[in-house]
Design a protein around this motif. Structure first.
Motif, PDB file in Angstrom:
ATOM      1  N   THR A 246      86.876  63.174  50.294  1.00  0.00           N
ATOM      2  CA  THR A 246      85.819  64.158  50.565  1.00  0.00           C
ATOM      3  C   THR A 246      84.571  63.523  51.160  1.00  0.00           C
ATOM      4  N   GLN A 247      84.662  62.223  51.491  1.00  0.00           N
ATOM      5  CA  GLN A 247      83.530  61.494  52.085  1.00  0.00           C
ATOM      6  C   GLN A 247      82.287  61.607  51.203  1.00  0.00           C
ATOM      7  N   GLY A 248      82.519  61.383  49.906  1.00  0.00           N
ATOM      8  CA  GLY A 248      81.409  61.428  48.961  1.00  0.00           C
ATOM      9  C   GLY A 248      80.875  62.825  48.751  1.00  0.00           C
ATOM     10  N   ALA A 249      81.763  63.803  48.621  1.00  0.00           N
ATOM     11  CA  ALA A 249      81.434  65.208  48.335  1.00  0.00           C
ATOM     12  C   ALA A 249      80.882  65.959  49.547  1.00  0.00           C
ATOM     13  N   LYS A 250      80.988  65.387  50.737  1.00  0.00           N
ATOM     14  CA  LYS A 250      80.581  66.141  51.928  1.00  0.00           C
ATOM     15  C   LYS A 250      81.550  67.293  52.187  1.00  0.00           C
ATOM     16  N   ILE A 251      82.824  67.076  51.864  1.00  0.00           N
ATOM     17  CA  ILE A 251      83.833  68.129  51.985  1.00  0.00           C
ATOM     18  C   ILE A 251      83.975  68.802  50.617  1.00  0.00           C
TER      19      ILE A 251
END
Length: 365
Positions: A246-251
Motif C-alpha cells: 500500500t506504499q505506506g497506507a497511500k493505497i
C-alpha cells in the motif's frame, strides 16, 4: 428455462472424483478463466434452494445502516469475509458432536454456502478453508462474473483426511465488471523468520466507476490456544507486507480474515495500532463503536463448547467509510446445538460490509 436449469444442476452436482492435488499441482497460479456460458444468479439461487428443499429455510439477517453524513457518488463496495469450513475437516477432524452427519454432506452443504453468497451478492469475496476451489467455487463463481485466486496451505490438515479433495487455503474473488486487477501477491506468512503453514492473498484493485484504487487482502492465521505469540508474529509479517504493497497506507486497504484470535490478543492489538491506520468494521455495530461482537464462531466439540470472536474486516479509516454491516445470527437462531447445522453450513458466521471511499483520498486523519 428447463435446459438452463438442467445445466445448472449439472454444474452443482459435479464433483471431482480424484483429489484436486493431482488435478492441479500448480496451485500458486490461478487457473485460466473458463469460457463458459454465464449463469443468472437468481437461477442458481433457485437451483440451490431446490436441492435444499428438505432443510429449514435460511435465517434472516439484516443490514445495519452505519452511514454518517458522508455522501458517495458511486455504488458501495460490498465485501464478504467467511471461513466456510473445509469439507475434509468438517467431516473428518473437527468433531462437531452436536451436528448430524447428514448436515455435513457436501452435495447439500455446498448449496448452503452458495445460497449465503448469492443472498448477499458481494462485490468481493474473501474465503478461508476452501478445499473445493477447482471443482466448485472457481467454475461456478467465474460464470457469475467473478475472477478468483486460490492459495493453499503448504501442509494442509485436509491432506491427512481419507478421501480428501486436496489442500484447503484462502480464496479471493472479485466482480470483473466492477474492478480491474492492478497487481496480486500470494504471501506465505513467516514467524520468527520461519516460513509457516499460513498464507494470505493481497490484490490491488481499481474501481472501474471511480478510478480509485485499493488493496484487498485475505488471510487465515494459526489456530489453537498456546500459539498466541506465533499468531502475533504472523500478523506483524502480514502488516509489513501490506505496508509495502500500500506504499505506506497511500493505497486504501481492506483486510479480511479468520485471525483465530480474540480482541485481547497481541495480533489484534498490532492491527488496531498499526501505522496503516486500520479500524475493525464490526466494532461499529456496538453501542459505543469500540467493542467487537460477542462471537463470530460458536460450536460444540468433544472438548466442549467454544464461543469466540475470531473473524474481522479491517479497513483504512482515513480513506474508507463503512456504510452498513450485516448483523450476526442471534443465539436463538443459532440454536442449542450451535454450528454447523442443517440451517447453517459453517462453524463461522459470514461478515458482510458495504464500503465507500472518503472524498479526500490522500488525507490521513
Amino acid at each position: 428455462m428447463g435446459t438452463g436449469t438442467s445445466r445448472l444442476y449439472s454444474a452443482l452436482a459435479k464433483t471431482l472424483n480424484s483429489s484436486a492435488a493431482s488435478q492441479h499441482p500448480e496451485y500458486l497460479v490461478s487457473p485460466d478463466p473458463e469460457h463458459l456460458e454465464p449463469i443468472d444468479p437468481k437461477e442458481l439461487l433457485e437451483e440451490c434452494r431446490a436441492v435444499l428443499h428438505t432443510r429449514p429455510p435460511r435465517f434472516q439477517r439484516d443490514f445495519v445502516d452505519l452511514r454518517t453524513d458522508c455522501p458517495s457518488t458511486h455504488p458501495p463496495i460490498r465485501v464478504m469475509q467467511w471461513n466456510i469450513l473445509a469439507q475434509a475437516l468438517g467431516e473428518g477432524k473437527d468433531n462437531f458432536v452436536q451436528c448430524p452427519v447428514e448436515a455435513l454432506k457436501w452435495e447439500e452443504r455446498k448449496c448452503l454456502i452458495l445460497e449465503e453468497i448469492l443472498a448477499y451478492q458481494p462485490d468481493i469475496l474473501c474465503l478461508q478453508e476452501v478445499d473445493h476451489y477447482f471443482d466448485t467455487f472457481q467454475p461456478l463463481l467465474s460464470r457469475l462474473g467473478y475472477q478468483g485466486t486460490f492459495f493453499p496451505k503448504p501442509w494442509s490438515p485436509c491432506l491427512d483426511v481419507e478421501h480428501n479433495n486436496g489442500p484447503d487455503g484462502c480464496a479471493l474473488f472479485f466482480l470483473q465488471n466492477r474492478f480491474k486487477l492492478v497487481n496480486s501477491a500470494n504471501i506465505r506468512l513467516t514467524a520468527m523468520t520461519l516460513k509457516t503453514n499460513q498464507v494470505a492473498i493481497a490484490q490491488t484493485l481499481e474501481c472501474k466507476e471511480s478510478g480509485r484504487q485499493f488493496c484487498i487482502a485475505v488471510t487465515h492465521l494459526k489456530a489453537r490456544t498456546g500459539w498466541e505469540r506465533f499468531r502475533s508474529a504472523q500478523g506483524c509479517d502480514l502488516l509489513q507486507n501490506l505496508q509495502n504493497i500500500t506504499q505506506g497506507a497511500k493505497i486504501p486497504l481492506i483486510v479480511c480474515g479468520d485471525f483465530n484470535a480474540e480482541p485481547t490478543e497481541e495480533v489484534y492489538k498490532h492491527f488496531a495500532s498499526s501505522s496503516l491506520n486500520l479500524n475493525s468494521a464490526y466494532k461499529l455495530l456496538s453501542a459505543d463503536g469500540q467493542s467487537e461482537p460477542p462471537y463470530t464462531t460458536w460450536k460444540i466439540r468433544t472438548s466442549g463448547e467454544c464461543r469466540h470472536t475470531l473473524d474481522y474486516i479491517w479497513y483504512s479509516k482515513h480513506a474508507l467509510n463503512v456504510r452498513s454491516a450485516l448483523d450476526l445470527l442471534t443465539e436463538e437462531q443459532i440454536g442449542p446445538n450451535r454450528l454447523p447445522s442443517f440451517n447453517y453450513p459453517s462453524d463461522h458466521l459470514s461478515l458482510v460490509c458495504d464500503f465507500s471511499f472518503t472524498e479526500e483520498p490522500d488525507g490521513l486523519s
